[in-house]
Design an enzyme around this catalytic site. Structure first.
Site, mmCIF file in Angstrom:
data_model
loop_
_atom_site.group_PDB
_atom_site.id
_atom_site.type_symbol
_atom_site.label_atom_id
_atom_site.label_comp_id
_atom_site.label_asym_id
_atom_site.label_seq_id
_atom_site.Cartn_x
_atom_site.Cartn_y
_atom_site.Cartn_z
ATOM 1 N N ILE A 1 0.821 -1.215 0.000
ATOM 2 C CA ILE A 1 0.000 0.000 0.000
ATOM 3 C C ILE A 1 0.855 1.264 0.000
ATOM 4 O O ILE A 1 0.434 2.298 -0.516
ATOM 5 C CB ILE A 1 -1.004 -0.010 1.178
ATOM 6 N N GLY B 1 3.126 -3.952 11.334
ATOM 7 C CA GLY B 1 2.323 -4.179 10.136
ATOM 8 C C GLY B 1 2.284 -2.998 9.190
ATOM 9 O O GLY B 1 3.283 -2.305 8.977
ATOM 10 N N VAL B 2 1.096 -2.757 8.632
ATOM 11 C CA VAL B 2 0.923 -1.673 7.660
ATOM 12 C C VAL B 2 1.207 -0.309 8.300
ATOM 13 O O VAL B 2 1.757 0.581 7.659
ATOM 14 C CB VAL B 2 -0.486 -1.729 7.009
ATOM 15 N N ASP B 3 0.867 -0.165 9.566
ATOM 16 C CA ASP B 3 1.092 1.093 10.284
ATOM 17 C C ASP B 3 2.582 1.445 10.300
ATOM 18 O O ASP B 3 2.987 2.560 9.940
ATOM 19 C CB ASP B 3 0.544 0.950 11.705
ATOM 20 N N TYR C 1 -4.560 -7.490 15.039
ATOM 21 C CA TYR C 1 -5.811 -7.322 15.772
ATOM 22 C C TYR C 1 -6.725 -8.539 15.660
ATOM 23 O O TYR C 1 -7.770 -8.596 16.297
ATOM 24 C CB TYR C 1 -6.531 -6.052 15.339
#
Length: 174
Positions: free
Chosen positions: A13, A34-36, A123
Site C-alpha cells: 500500500i 504491520g501496515v502502520d 488485531y
C-alpha cells in the site's frame, strides 16, 4: 457504484499512487507494526511529527494527515477493532472505519483511495468476515452518499487476503 472504479490488488500500500492511502493505525497514531509501521517508515519522520498534534484517534474513527514521502498525498488513519470473539460490536466498529474514511476522503476532495485489510493482522479479525464488511460497507456508502471518489482499491498484502476479497467481491456484486 456509478462511475466509481473498484479494484482489488495484491501489493504494498505504501507504493500506491493514489490521493490517499488508509493506515490501519493504533489509538496513539504513533506508528506500530504491520501496515502502520510500513506507512510511517515510508512517509518519514514528518508523518510522526504531524500525528503527535492529532491527539490520537478513537477506534472506528478516522483522521487525516499529509503523505510526506509517500506517493499518496494524504494518509487517512483509522483504528480498527481488536477481535474479541465478535460480541463486542467489532463488526459495527470495523464498518465505521471504512465509512468514516470515505466521509473524510470526500470532505477533503480525494478522488482515489487505497484501503488495507483493516484489523486482520495483529488485531486478529477473521479475514473472511473483515472482507465482507469492508466491501459491503464501501458499496453501501456509494448507494447512500454523494461522493467524488472515482477509484477505490483494496490492497492485500498476502495471497489469502487477496483471494478472500476476490471471493467476497463476486458474492456482493451478484
Amino acid at each position: 457504484m456509478g462511475n466509481t472504479h473498484f479494484d482489488i490488488v495484491k501489493g504494498d500500500i505504501t507504493k500506491m499512487d493514489v490521493d490517499a492511502i488508509v493506515n490501519a493505525a493504533n489509538n496513539s497514531l504513533m506508528g506500530g507494526g504491520g501496515v502502520d509501521g510500513a506507512i510511517h517508515r515510508s512517509a518519514g519522520k514528518e508523518l510522526l511529527d504531524e500525528c503527535v498534534t492529532l491527539g490520537g484517534c478513537e477506534t472506528g474513527e478516522a483522521k487525516i494527515t499529509k503523505g510526506y514521502n509517500l506517493p499518496a498525498k494524504y494518509v487517512i488513519h483509522t483504528v480498527g477493532p481488536v477481535w474479541r470473539g465478535g460480541s463486542f460490536d467489532e463488526e459495527k466498529t470495523l464498518a465505521n472505519c471504512y465509512f468514516n474514511c470515505l466521509k473524510l476522503a470526500d470532505k477533503n476532495g480525494i478522488n482515489s483511495i487505497a484501503f488495507p485489510s483493516i484489523s486482520t493482522g495483529a488485531y486478529g479479525f477473521p479475514v473472511d468476515s473483515a472482507c465482507k464488511i469492508a466491501i459491503s460497507t464501501v458499496f453501501a456508502y456509494f448507494k447512500q452518499e454523494k461522493s467524488n471518489i472515482n477509484n477505490i482499491y483494496f490492497v492485500c498484502f498476502d495471497e489469502l487476503t487477496y483471494q478472500q476479497y476476490q471471493k467476497n467481491k463476486k458474492h456482493i456484486e451478484g
